[in-house]
Write an enzyme that holds these catalytic residues in place. Structure first.
Site, PDB file in Angstrom:
ATOM      1  N   ASP B  50      30.310  28.191  44.916  1.00 57.24           N
ATOM      2  CA  ASP B  50      29.837  28.400  46.280  1.00 57.24           C
ATOM      3  C   ASP B  50      29.699  29.913  46.483  1.00 57.24           C
ATOM      4  O   ASP B  50      29.462  30.390  47.318  1.00 57.24           O
ATOM      5  CB  ASP B  50      30.909  27.964  47.259  1.00 57.24           C
ATOM      6  CG  ASP B  50      32.261  28.447  47.034  1.00 57.24           C
ATOM      7  OD1 ASP B  50      32.591  29.272  46.020  1.00 57.24           O
ATOM      8  OD2 ASP B  50      33.331  27.991  47.824  1.00 57.24           O
ATOM      9  N   TYR B 282      41.944  27.510  47.372  1.00 50.15           N
ATOM     10  CA  TYR B 282      42.215  27.375  45.860  1.00 50.15           C
ATOM     11  C   TYR B 282      43.681  27.472  45.723  1.00 50.15           C
ATOM     12  O   TYR B 282      44.535  28.514  46.261  1.00 50.15           O
ATOM     13  CB  TYR B 282      41.784  28.402  44.955  1.00 50.15           C
ATOM     14  CG  TYR B 282      40.200  28.406  44.363  1.00 50.15           C
ATOM     15  CD1 TYR B 282      39.735  27.378  43.727  1.00 50.15           C
ATOM     16  CD2 TYR B 282      39.280  29.401  45.267  1.00 50.15           C
ATOM     17  CE1 TYR B 282      38.520  27.292  43.595  1.00 50.15           C
ATOM     18  CE2 TYR B 282      37.975  29.170  44.847  1.00 50.15           C
ATOM     19  CZ  TYR B 282      37.636  28.120  44.044  1.00 50.15           C
ATOM     20  OH  TYR B 282      36.066  27.940  43.996  1.00 50.15           O
ATOM     21  N   PRO B 357      37.103  29.612  38.359  1.00 52.22           N
ATOM     22  CA  PRO B 357      36.068  29.781  39.330  1.00 52.22           C
ATOM     23  C   PRO B 357      36.523  30.576  40.663  1.00 52.22           C
ATOM     24  O   PRO B 357      35.593  31.089  41.322  1.00 52.22           O
ATOM     25  CB  PRO B 357      35.938  28.321  40.204  1.00 52.22           C
ATOM     26  CG  PRO B 357      37.369  27.762  39.821  1.00 52.22           C
ATOM     27  CD  PRO B 357      37.870  28.440  38.563  1.00 52.22           C
TER      28      PRO B 357
END
Lengths: 649, 649
Positions: B50, B282, B357
């Site tokens: 994203d 996260y 990520p």
């Protein structure tokens, strides 16, 4: 014979040019049931209007339409070319086309067909609830005056004729030659189309529509206006102009900026640089008009127009290999004597005002007419406001139309005139005066001088019930559109133009310039306002249905003057960042007048003339025009303002 | 049995994720015949990558793709939250997410499915010549090494299997549970798909494709990489992370900015505010990983992830009603040992590098891999450049991949670590060091630290033939992307970002910083350059087919330092504003480093460290990276540069 279908709809719009499409766009955003019809089988493809004012760009942006700004040519500079003492044209001045500081946009140019495409695409993307129906002509209009006072009634009945392809296409020979400008004094094809339809065995079907409101956006020869018997007042001039949209091949140095060229004796020429390498040229056709009187414009050829341009622009050369469009026209300067019948039938756009195209005003004023009207009809149809607000349309827009014609008369006369040889040359025009008028007209031409007078929606001073205090925001003129400066989102630090917080969605807005809320005293005042706004007796609860979102009728936005890092959003009263059970808190309602990380400081308090402690509340109409300015703690004035026209739930 | 269809195409791309779609976009702009296949029946819909770096946004803009910037959440601020002496988390610092002055863009966030949609839409709008074909798997690869030296040959043969719907959809039970992250160490479904296809009586058809180039953009478990026998080097960590895309309901004050939260003992949490009110979290999953070793990530539930987040973010509350996506993953940090075979088969994207990520790098580096490759293949296929330039891909991108993994190791370790209680706590991590690494990494994370070393395309110093003089543009690092500042169009006064003049269209560019051409001596030098560039012996004529436009291979742009009003475009040599018989002069090639009417002064000479009189020529590659800097009159160096790899017409 088959039974004629009858139906009901809240609004019928006649004409799908810029005025009609703008209105359809508004009504689609407000979820109003509306139909829009047009007699032509398709939208226009080339030519016609091309100038976009700052204000029009602001309005389009408020609907999320940014394609004009992206695709258009931004026209930034104007050059004046005038004859020197030997009669040779010389560049005598350069100036920005749009004065700086007026708007976040500048004037830009793109042909009308693209704008119509953007509106049509936007209507489709925005729910596809309103589609342009073509080719359809209205043929009969009846108004039941006994129902005018009932906002839920359908007092208007209109008969619509669905044209066959043949009816909708003017036959060659009697119609207007292809490529020639449908000027506002060219014989219109409306009557022909109706006649053709009536005579034909293949006539299409008719239907009857009952509607609350009928809006004539049907151009200079408006059928709606004729049914109402309203008159166009004014005159037309005898000067014939040619217009060429070409890809120019020229050694003229300023072909990519706007030029106003007065030749010594060959007439005037305007250069309008367009998108896709095209340039529009407006050319005074001396030779053709020399015959005088009723010249047959349909016989003017592109070659004649080019020849006239070449004489004016000499000693520079000008030719082309590609021509998109050409036309010949005369200037008519006229205004309708009335623009509505009983606030049920309205006119907008060219149906109200016709004038010369060279100042790039027509499409803009047309769009702004229906931008003014759309939300008013919407709020009445939705039962949120009284019929009374519809009276403001005529008051507000007829004045704009008159100002437009006055501006155009002055500008056109000076542009068409032969330059004076010297001060004793009384039949010539003064080029100094021309430049002066041009400069004075810049704010007007940007669409930013519109100033709506006091009425039920606009309070310009303390009237005893609404204690309006204009001095609290000394540079925010009440009745004019709220200007834009950057503010910084409290929750996420995003710098954003204030106008981006005012999308066209039918909501009134209270912009609370709360002052420095890191100061406890000022914070206490702000907290009290929050308590009031959350209360059952407050203006929000009074006009917002219990089942609807708290911000769906009147939205409260905050712009405080504290340092953003000195304020925590979570501590603020809920009225300023409403909570939703599934979506959490609202993080997009509180802003700081503070330095941003990457885009500087908007200085909105300073630019608006608002004291950083005292603050104020600016009440903004759904169209972005300022309705009133009151003290931060003056909740009674808020109540008095909305009580003038809003309907309690 | 039916005959297997055989065909030829210039390029076959395996995998339609961000890397593959970027490559397809490049090749469509260069009119290269290419096919792109993907084994999945549709593009991804939620979750996955994203983050968008500044550099990625610049690249997208160079193709005219602006929808990411428009639709994404602009993430402007970072807050650091750390335990105080009582172990309660407190905001300990605030900083801009993207340092100011780096780029005209800032980091922004939007889910990968939107990016794939924009690429697909753009491919369609851009001629619709390349379409993603799905579900298709490559099943066999052969390379005829005897043909590798012939740029016109098709040395690669690949067998493609068109999957049935059943083959393309992993069966429930053996596949990956719906909604769980396809992490880079999750068992891939490729082998299953091939097996399923081979076993099935309903197997789809096969085809044989002969191609010049095959590009594996097929992810962490790349089939192409496996055929080549290349290895992934590196390791994975044991820490399990959860990721939740939710609409949060929370009283945590910084939920709409990026937050790096280290709790005292409950692990770490990163907040990434997204588009449409969504926030990505996260979350370090302490409890789950306590079991150690091979944890079954497929059993992790959103409830477990939320519970872990709630512990970290306490005393603040956090919950949600709406969850878009969730996943659990472990971090693997690996780089491929090679990225191409004989410059005919290439790997790009996750096929080359896998990592965590949380720094928002993966999609960006993947897009930039194929952005580096696309134009090189394009120029070779079109016969404009030698095969030699393809060697630069491995040299340039493998270094970036290694830098990425090194950055990720450092960042991840510090983010996953338990905060040190004090300086004597040696197993804890230093939060000061964490902030330092974060700040140092900001330029890297923006994608703007990429610096390609000297090679056939990049000349960093005088090598005897190309007399590169870096000091002429002391703030323009050769090998890095050219930064952007506003310049003003000579013809129409439009202020425009320099990077907007460098669209991705396969052209090299000579940006002539001509100096103050209102000075006769400097003008004479510029005129001489113009004569050279128009000559038969000049670099333009040498590499441009006579039938093609003069600017179609190497485009010449001018940025002079004179006042714009002191220069007339019409007097300049034709090489700087080429003439076309049907379209006239080119008005979009000469710019001034001057004040604009509405947008200030770009000061590009000053920002680039270029002397306003001496000037220079900056040679820019088709991907916007700086190839060399030479003197304005050093035409021999221009010849020497292009002679290294360009093919004469």
């Amino acid at each position: 014979m088959a039974t004629t279908i009858e139906s009901e709809v809240d609004v019928v719009i006649v004409g799908a040019g810029p005025a009609g499409l703008m209105l359809a766009t508004w009504l689609s955003h407000l979820n109003v049931r509306a139909r829009i019809i047009d007699k032509r089988p398709s939208k226009i493809m080339t030519g016609q209007a091309d100038g976009f004012q700052c204000r029009t760009l602001e309005i389009l942006d408020s609907f999320g339409i940014d394609r004009v700004w992206k695709e258009s040519n931004h026209m930034l500079e104007v050059c004046f070319w005038n004859p020197d003492k030997n009669g040779v044209i010389r560049r005598t001045g350069r100036t920005p086309d749009t004065p700086s500081g007026l708007s976040r946009f500048t004037e830009c140019v793109l042909h009308q067909g693209r704008m119509e495409r953007f509106f049509l695409d936007h209507l489709k993307e925005n729910g596809d609830t309103i589609r342009v129906e073509r080719p359809i002509l209205p043929s009969e209009l009846e108004i039941d005056t006994s129902k005018l006072e009932d906002p839920t009634a359908y007092p208007i009945t209109v008969r619509l004729r669905h044209l066959t392809d043949e009816e909708a296409t003017p036959s060659q020979g009697t119609g207007i030659p292809n490529g020639l400008f449908r000027s506002n004094i060219t014989a219109d094809d409306t009557e022909d189309l109706i006649k053709s339809s009536a005579d034909s065995n293949r006539a299409g079907t008719d239907e009857i529509v009952h509607t609350k409101y009928l809006i004539g956006c049907d151009g200079a020869h408006s059928w709606v206006r004729k049914q109402l018997g309203f008159k166009m007042e004014g005159e037309h001039t005898e000067i014939i102009w040619g217009v060429l949209d070409v890809t120019p091949i020229t050694d003229f140095p300023d072909i990519r900026v706007r030029c106003l060229i007065h030749s010594a004796s060959a007439g005037s020429l305007m250069v309008i640089p367009r998108e896709n390498r095209v340039v529009r040229l407006y050319i005074q056709l001396k030779e053709v008009s020399e015959g005088g009187g009723a010249v047959d414009r349909s016989k003017v050829t592109p070659g004649q127009i080019l020849a006239a341009a070449q004489k004016i622009i000499a000693p520079y050369t000008l030719t082309y290999e590609q021509c998109d469009w050409f036309a010949a026209y005369q200037i008519a300067q006229r205004v309708a004597d009335r623009v509505d019948l009983s606030e049920r039938v309205f006119l907008a756009g060219d149906a109200v005002h016709t004038h010369s195209p060279k100042a790039g005003q027509g499409q803009n004023v047309s769009i702004q007419d229906s931008y003014n009207l759309g939300w008013k009809i919407g709020l009445v149809v939705r039962g949120q406001a009284t019929l009374e607000i519809l009276k403001t349309y005529a008051a507000e827009r007829l004045q704009v139309a008159k100002d437009l014609i006055a501006f155009d008369r002055k500008f056109s006369k000076l542009f068409s005139g032969r330059p004076a040889k010297d001060v004793s040359d009384e039949t010539g025009i003064s080029l100094d005066e021309f430049r002066k008028v041009f400069h004075q007209g810049a704010v007007f031409a940007a669409g930013l001088s519109v100033d709506y007078g006091p009425n039920i929606l606009v309070v310009k001073e303390d009237d005893g019930s609404v204690r309006c205090v204009p001095s609290l925001a000394s540079k925010v003129p009440i009745g004019m559109r709220l200007a834009s400066h950057k503010v910084v989102n409290q929750a996420d630090a995003l710098p954003i133009e204030l106008q981006r917080l005012l999308p066209s969605d039918g909501r009134f807005r209270l912009i609370v310039f709360a002052g420095d809320i890191s100061n406890p005293g000022i914070r206490a005042r702000y907290d009290r306002l929050g308590v009031y706004l959350s209360s059952q007796a407050g203006v929000i609860s009074t006009y917002t249905p219990q089942t609807a979102a708290r911000d769906s009728v009147i939205e409260v936005l905050t712009v405080h003057s504290a340092k953003r890092h000195h304020v925590e959003l979570q501590g603020l009263p809920e009225a300023f960042h409403p909570f939703d059970r599934t979506r959490g808190w609202d993080y997009w309602k509180v802003y700081a007048d503070d330095e941003s990380y990457h885009e500087g400081h908007g200085r909105v308090y300073e630019n608006f003339g608002i004291d950083r402690d005292e603050g104020c509340i600016v009440v903004v109409r759904p169209d972005g025009y300022v309705a009133a300015v009151v003290k931060v703690d003056d909740t009674r004035s808020l109540e008095a303002y909305f009580a003038r026209f809003m309907i309690r739930v």
